[in-house]
Structure formats: C-alpha cells, structure tokens
Write a protein that holds these residues in place. Structure first.
Motif, mmCIF file in Angstrom:
data_model
loop_
_atom_site.group_PDB
_atom_site.id
_atom_site.type_symbol
_atom_site.label_atom_id
_atom_site.label_comp_id
_atom_site.label_asym_id
_atom_site.label_seq_id
_atom_site.Cartn_x
_atom_site.Cartn_y
_atom_site.Cartn_z
ATOM 1 N N SER A 1 0.838 -1.211 0.000
ATOM 2 C CA SER A 1 0.000 0.000 0.000
ATOM 3 C C SER A 1 0.869 1.256 0.000
ATOM 4 C CB SER A 1 -0.966 -0.011 1.188
ATOM 5 O OG SER A 1 -0.278 0.010 2.406
ATOM 6 N N PHE A 2 2.162 1.097 0.252
ATOM 7 C CA PHE A 2 3.103 2.220 0.154
ATOM 8 C C PHE A 2 3.654 2.290 -1.263
ATOM 9 C CE2 PHE A 2 2.951 0.896 4.524
ATOM 10 C CZ PHE A 2 3.060 2.071 5.262
ATOM 11 N N HIS B 1 3.220 7.675 -1.884
ATOM 12 C CA HIS B 1 2.624 7.427 -0.571
ATOM 13 C C HIS B 1 3.686 6.822 0.337
ATOM 14 C CE1 HIS B 1 -0.706 7.364 -3.491
ATOM 15 N NE2 HIS B 1 -1.390 7.950 -2.539
ATOM 16 N N LEU C 1 1.874 6.621 5.562
ATOM 17 C CA LEU C 1 0.435 6.341 5.577
ATOM 18 C C LEU C 1 -0.065 6.186 7.013
ATOM 19 C CD1 LEU C 1 0.164 3.601 2.752
ATOM 20 C CD2 LEU C 1 -0.504 6.011 2.557
ATOM 21 N N THR C 2 -1.302 6.602 7.257
ATOM 22 C CA THR C 2 -1.943 6.316 8.540
ATOM 23 C C THR C 2 -2.504 4.895 8.486
ATOM 24 O OG1 THR C 2 -4.119 7.042 7.794
ATOM 25 C CG2 THR C 2 -2.664 8.743 8.715
ATOM 26 N N GLU D 1 -5.465 4.704 6.195
ATOM 27 C CA GLU D 1 -5.068 4.695 4.781
ATOM 28 C C GLU D 1 -4.507 3.330 4.379
ATOM 29 O OE1 GLU D 1 -3.877 9.473 4.470
ATOM 30 O OE2 GLU D 1 -2.354 7.978 4.989
ATOM 31 N N ILE D 2 -3.721 2.739 5.265
ATOM 32 C CA ILE D 2 -3.163 1.407 4.972
ATOM 33 C C ILE D 2 -4.293 0.411 4.772
ATOM 34 C CG2 ILE D 2 -1.889 -0.546 5.976
ATOM 35 C CD1 ILE D 2 -0.064 1.521 7.367
ATOM 36 N N ARG E 1 -7.409 0.992 3.918
ATOM 37 C CA ARG E 1 -8.170 1.273 2.703
ATOM 38 C C ARG E 1 -7.395 0.851 1.455
ATOM 39 N NH1 ARG E 1 -8.495 6.684 2.763
ATOM 40 N NH2 ARG E 1 -6.940 6.768 1.109
ATOM 41 N N ARG E 2 -6.101 1.222 1.419
ATOM 42 C CA ARG E 2 -5.312 0.938 0.223
ATOM 43 C C ARG E 2 -5.003 -0.550 0.056
ATOM 44 N NH1 ARG E 2 -2.634 4.892 -2.498
ATOM 45 N NH2 ARG E 2 -0.755 3.620 -2.659
ATOM 46 N N SER E 3 -4.909 -1.281 1.181
ATOM 47 C CA SER E 3 -4.542 -2.697 1.094
ATOM 48 C C SER E 3 -5.764 -3.600 1.006
ATOM 49 C CB SER E 3 -3.712 -3.099 2.325
ATOM 50 O OG SER E 3 -4.500 -2.995 3.497
ATOM 51 N N ARG F 1 2.553 8.759 11.141
ATOM 52 C CA ARG F 1 2.381 7.944 9.935
ATOM 53 C C ARG F 1 3.411 6.820 9.892
ATOM 54 N NH1 ARG F 1 -0.494 10.034 5.602
ATOM 55 N NH2 ARG F 1 -1.677 11.862 6.244
ATOM 56 N N ARG G 1 5.892 4.276 7.831
ATOM 57 C CA ARG G 1 6.724 4.258 6.628
ATOM 58 C C ARG G 1 7.386 2.887 6.536
ATOM 59 N NH1 ARG G 1 8.518 9.720 5.159
ATOM 60 N NH2 ARG G 1 10.327 8.793 4.174
#
Lengths: 255, 255
Positions: free
Chosen positions: B22-23, B27, B30-31, B34-35, B37-39, B66, B68
């Motif tokens: 997801s990174f 990006h 990430l919070t 966000e992780i 949602r993206r994953s 966040r 990393r």
C-alpha cells in the motif's frame, strides 16, 4: 499467538520476517531446508509460508531450485530511504569528481549505520562499504559523524553497551569515545584510522537537517594515504551542506 | 485460509504483503486507516499486522504518527538485485563521464522494467526513470532492449496482451512492434521517440550473459536532442559488454 499460529509465542508476521531475514549478502540463494534452519521456522510452516511469499513475488525461485529475494521486495524496500538517495546522488557525484575517491551515503538504523548509496569508479580501493552493508557506528567514519550529532541521551545509552571491537585500533573505552565524539561534533567531521578494518582509514561529514543528522557522506582510503584525509573534508562538508539544503526544501516536515 | 485468518481466502502472508504494497513513491507515509483502505485489509486485522510489522522493523512510525517502510526492508529488498548493481555501477559512471548524460540500469520484472540504479548529476534533464520506478517494456528504451532479447514465446505472449499506450507515439500494433523488436535484436540497441513521455527520447543497450538479457543500460534525452541519440549507442554498448563480462565472471552459474 497472533495469526492462529501453531507455534505459540511467534506471530505469522514475525515468522515471515524471519524467513526473509534468513537471506543476506553471503546467502543470496537458499533452499527450503536452509531457510528453515536459518530462520528457526519449522520446515512444514516454512514450506507453506515460502509458497505464499513466492505467490506474492516477495521470493522467487531460481532455475537451480533455490529461493531468492524477489524484486517486488526490492521495490517496496526502496521506499524506506525516501527521497534522500535521489536528492543526494548528484552531490555524491560532485565529491567523486572532485576527489576521485569512492563516496558513500549512510543512514542510522537503530545502533548501526546502513550504506544506502555509493558512487564508485573502476579504481581498486578498499571495499568496506558495499551498498546494503550494516556496520556498528563507533568504528566507522559515517557512524561517528552521525552518532556525534545525536541527542545526549542517545550517545550515553550507546556508550553504556559493550562495544564491538573489530580491530585493535577501535575506540571502545567510553570516556575516550565520548571525548572523540565531542570533538567530531565541534569540528563537524569525523576521521577513522583502521578502526573498522586494518589497512583502511576514512573521513565523513554529517548531513544535518533541522538540527538532526539524517545521513552522512564518507570516503574510505587505504591507510598509507591517511595524510590525504584532511583534503577530503572540505568537499565532503560542502556536499553534505548542499544535500541538507536540497532535502530540507523537498521534505520540510518529514523526518 | 492459511495462517488461521478470520478473512477466508486470503493468507496472512498475502495480507502482510498487501499492507507493504500500500506504500509507493507517492505514498511514503500512511496512517493506519489509509493502509487499511489501500490494502483492502480490514482495520482490526491491519491494526494487528501493522503492530507486528513495526515490532519486526519492517515498518517504522514517524513523528507525525504515519507509518513508513522500515530500513530493515530496504536491507532485505536490496538483496533481490544481487551483485549486479555493484558490478555495473563503475560502467554506468563510464557512460556518464563519456556522454555527460544521466544513465540508468534496469532489469525485467514480470512484464515490466524496474530501474535499479542511476548515475545522475545536477544538470536538469527529463526524469522518467527515478530509481525504483516500474514501467511497461514496450514504450521504454531499456524495456525494448530487454524484450527484444527474450525468448520467442515470451515476446509472442507479451504482444498478445492489450498494450498500454502512454502517448500517441507508443507502438502498440503487434505486427509493427514485432518488427521493431526484431530490428532492435539484430542491431543490439533500442531507440524510443516520445513513446513513454512526450518530450523525451531514449537509447538503450541490453546486457547479455549466457545468451540471456539480464539488464539494460539506458539514457534519456529531451526530444529536441534526438539527433544526438546515435552518439550514445557506442558508449552504452561498450559498457553493457563490460558489465556482461564482469558479471559472467562473478556469477558463472547464477541467473
């Protein structure tokens, strides 16, 4: 424990990471049995997890049947260094062009330095700092340059440990090392003389952004050329300052 | 399924990898939300796995809260490229010194090219190929150079897909692309003209070891300088040949 593992006390995630960490620069290709032995993950579990890692392209299987780290992980891992290598690279080139010596860029990771970029030509020189190498801080030029600019509590706790002594020249006596670091801090650069490797000496300068050492630039020479080290200081410091400026502009609030 | 997951059909390993993937370059931090949602990994599971990844130093948490990618993964991922970047680097320097242009080294990963090293100075040039970039093969110089030297079945299956068309100049018609690749193969180098990015053109040469293309060297120029591309071919091919020789010696049987 977590992840429904049948081996209590160790999460699936930690076992996946143990499998990935069973690879290193001297072990680029491993069989399943070797992975199991080096990671401490039981063979049946290792078999399943390696299969899943291969499906996710985190591992690949070479023609000789050995597993290797997959480029997918190269791509993900590359993100850890952020924009720093891209921003710093032209200034490593500058030091290389000015001095003719191999230049490397290192960052602190925990209590070690990790070499994340290197500019090198074909000239044979002592190779200590292959990119990807991890070394302790106190015997290396880049490590001293970084350590000296850390907060006092960090330096104190670093010095409280039993320090590795890769050569007889390594400074490990806490009082002497503390004085050495204070002098590195006030000078703004570090030298080493055969403290990591017999036959090699080095010079390094920290890259300071917002008062924090984010990385260091270093050069390694054969010890017989130690008298040339002082000439390396100005190019290293000039490029370190330029990198700090460029990095500060690019990432105003990122650490 | 495997790993005792509560979300059937997806192993813990694949969810760990989804979290890591997801990174990306846009990006870097990430919070947790966000992780998740993206994953596509549910928040509670993501919370647990991210905690485990942080404990294993695969993720780090920055001061802004966040996450990393951690340097531990940089170190592991770096192994995927093996000895190639270290061996090739001096010859990238050589091309850079001869031509004054930014030079990059790319390898094939699946149906893409991945840029794994780059030598660049401070001169402003079109940046297409940041290290870590992944691009399709047919619109890039390095991609064409690699694709042209793959086995026939590979080329055929590449051409059977629907091909991305990043610019109006991208060659996507299978017959025309096949002829182009045949000519790249017989010449031993590739050119592109605004096929990946409007305003940029490129030249590239493959690095062939034991009959297989293990990587390619490329240069990107502004299109208005397209007439200079032919002058880049000799330096690129000479260095590619030297890398092939050095790599073949270093890793006689490793692919």
């Amino acid at each position: 424990m977590a992840g429904g593992s049948r081996e209590p006390g160790r999460s699936v995630t930690s076992r996946v990471l143990a499998i990935l960490r069973s690879f290193d620069g001297d072990h680029l290709g491993l069989t399943l049995t070797e992975i199991s032995r080096r990671s401490g993950v039981a063979l049946t579990t290792a078999h399943r997890l390696v299969g899943e890692l291969e499906a996710s392209q985190a591992l690949t299987r070479a023609q000789d049947g050995r597993y290797r780290i997959g480029l997918r992980l190269w791509e993900i891992g590359h993100l850890a260094a952020g924009r720093l290598p891209e921003i710093a690279h032209p200034w490593l080139q500058e030091v290389y062009a000015t001095t003719g010596e191999n230049v490397h860029l290192a960052v602190r990771d925990g209590l070690d330095v990790l070499y994340v970029d290197k500019v090198h030509g074909r000239r044979a020189v002592p190779i200590v700092s292959r990119t990807g190498t991890r070394l302790p801080m106190h015997p290396t030029g880049v490590g001293k340059a970084l350590l000296a600019h850390e907060a006092d509590w960090f330096i104190t706790s670093y010095l409280e440990r039993r320090l590795e002594r890769p050569t007889p020249h390594t400074i490990t006596e806490p009082g002497r090392l503390a004085r050495e670091l204070a002098s590195v801090r006030s000078q703004g650069y570090a030298f080493t003389y055969e403290e990591m490797t017999l036959g090699s000496c080095s010079a390094a300068a920290p890259i300071i952004v917002d008062g924090r050492p984010i990385a260091a630039l270093g050069i390694v020479l054969a010890s017989r050329r130690a008298r040339e080290l002082p000439h390396m200081v100005d190019p290293l410091r000039a490029s370190a300052a330029q990198i700090a400026r460029a990095y500060g502009k690019d990432s105003p609030s990122v650490t």
